[in-house]
Enzyme design. Structure first.
Site, PDB file in Angstrom:
ATOM      1  N   CYS A 188      25.457  65.083   5.861  1.00  0.00           N
ATOM      2  CA  CYS A 188      25.773  63.827   5.167  1.00  0.00           C
ATOM      3  C   CYS A 188      24.477  63.112   4.773  1.00  0.00           C
ATOM      4  CB  CYS A 188      26.612  62.935   6.073  1.00  0.00           C
ATOM      5  SG  CYS A 188      26.756  61.233   5.490  1.00  0.00           S
ATOM      6  N   CYS A 195      23.891  59.845   6.674  1.00  0.00           N
ATOM      7  CA  CYS A 195      23.436  60.071   8.048  1.00  0.00           C
ATOM      8  C   CYS A 195      21.951  60.402   8.052  1.00  0.00           C
ATOM      9  CB  CYS A 195      24.229  61.213   8.694  1.00  0.00           C
ATOM     10  SG  CYS A 195      26.004  60.907   8.851  1.00  0.00           S
TER      11      CYS A 195
END
Length: 364
Positions: free
Chosen positions: A284, A287
């Site tokens: 991600c 993230c």
């Protein structure tokens, strides 16, 4: 270029790679406005590129703001995998350490940045580059999604027109260009191209042509290409549907929770200390964008009585995380108080150290 510099002043900077994007610096000079230039020194650039940096500084009377990778991270990567691991398992891990994380640090001090991306540079990943966009991956000075604007002023300009401009203005260029190099990056990952070959054929030539982004412009990638890029370089994936990807949030100050571990933590009504846990997926981009701040937070809180942890919540764990841990999207950050079984979800998009610390201090 003029609009960008007028609007953002000292809070915008030109990202300079040491190639034909020197045109951006010439454009900035022609506006008559003050401007900043930064560059990523990966430690693996060609000698010609370093000499070119020096030539550009003298030609324009500027000082380039160099960003360097973290020496501890580079040391750990090289000691564990060697100097040329990218030939075997893809360039993403090396680029993340040497380029993406230093870039993230640079952009944290800006509200906007200027790149030399063009649509014709890489039809597989840059064909839809906008002239101005909200950066879809990185965060700026104010933190959170949408806090950074990305300007690509030559997005619609052909490469041949860039070169005509450079010649007309007598702008210094990297001597590697005269040796057949068109797209220039790190020395081990760049080679000359033959007549008729596309310029990106000279970059990471051992990998899938659709994934030739180092991570600096990962927002260009379509979802399927991003999944391949976030994998191990060849687009392989685990059988549970998650792309193979080096883990993130790696620090001795962080606790890695297993499924059993977070289930036990969630069941406790009286804990010895409060816990902060990020539910994440290593592929991600959001993230990845908060990795540095979360690791820094964990190191600041070491020994403070607050445990900082991570739980990988994609793949087979995603359904559990959605039903039991309030997972909506990645990353989700939860605070487990000492005397309550139910965790408190962090609602803000600001994931910098100060914002997260304020959240913790309000609840601890």
């Amino acid at each position: 270029m003029d609009r960008a510099l007028e609007k953002f002043g000292d809070d915008i900077a030109i990202a300079f790679s040491g190639a034909e994007d020197v045109a951006l610096i010439e454009y900035a000079k022609l506006t008559g406005r003050p401007f900043r230039v930064f560059s990523l020194d990966t430690g693996r650039l060609n000698p010609e590129t370093y000499r070119f940096f020096d030539e550009v500084e003298k030609h324009y009377g500027i000082r380039i703001e160099y960003m360097f990778p973290d020496s501890v991270e580079v040391q750990a990567l090289v000691r564990s995998k060697g100097l040329f691991s990218f030939y075997e398992d893809g360039h993403q891990e090396c680029c993340r350490v040497r380029k993406v994380r230093p870039l993230r640090r640079a952009l944290k001090g800006l509200r906007a940045w200027i790149t030399g991306q063009r649509k014709d540079q890489s039809p597989g990943t840059r064909s839809e580059v906008a002239v101005v966009q909200v950066d879809p991956v990185f965060e700026g000075l104010e933190g959170g999604v949408g806090s950074l604007v990305k300007w690509n002023p030559v997005a619609n300009v052909d490469g041949k027109d860039i070169w005509n401009f450079l010649r007309a203005m007598n702008v210094p260029v990297n001597s590697l260009h005269s040796q057949g190099f068109v797209s220039i990056g790190c020395e081990p990952c760049t080679r000359p191209v033959l007549p008729g070959q596309h310029e990106r054929e000279g970059r990471w030539w051992w990998e899938d042509a659709k994934a030739k982004e180092c991570g600096l412009h990962k927002g260009n990638l379509k979802q399927d290409s991003a999944a391949q890029l976030n994998g191990n370089g060849n687009g392989a994936a685990h059988s549970n549907g998650t792309a193979t990807q080096s883990d993130i949030f790696n620090s001795q100050s962080l606790v890695t929770l297993s499924r059993t571990g977070i289930e036990n933590l969630a069941r406790l009504e009286n804990r010895k200390e409060p816990w902060l846990v990020v539910l994440y997926a290593p592929w991600c981009p959001f993230c990845q964008a908060m990795e540095e701040s979360y690791v820094e937070l964990a190191e600041k809180l070491a020994g403070s009585g607050v445990k900082v942890a991570k739980f990988r919540a994609d793949g087979e764990q995603k359904e559990y995380a959605q039903t039991e841990l309030q997972l909506g999207s990645f990353p989700t950050i939860l605070f487990f108080p000492k005397h309550s079984s139910r965790p408190i979800k962090y609602a803000s998009e600001k994931r910098d150290v100060d914002s997260l610390m304020a959240f913790i201090n309000a609840l601890r």
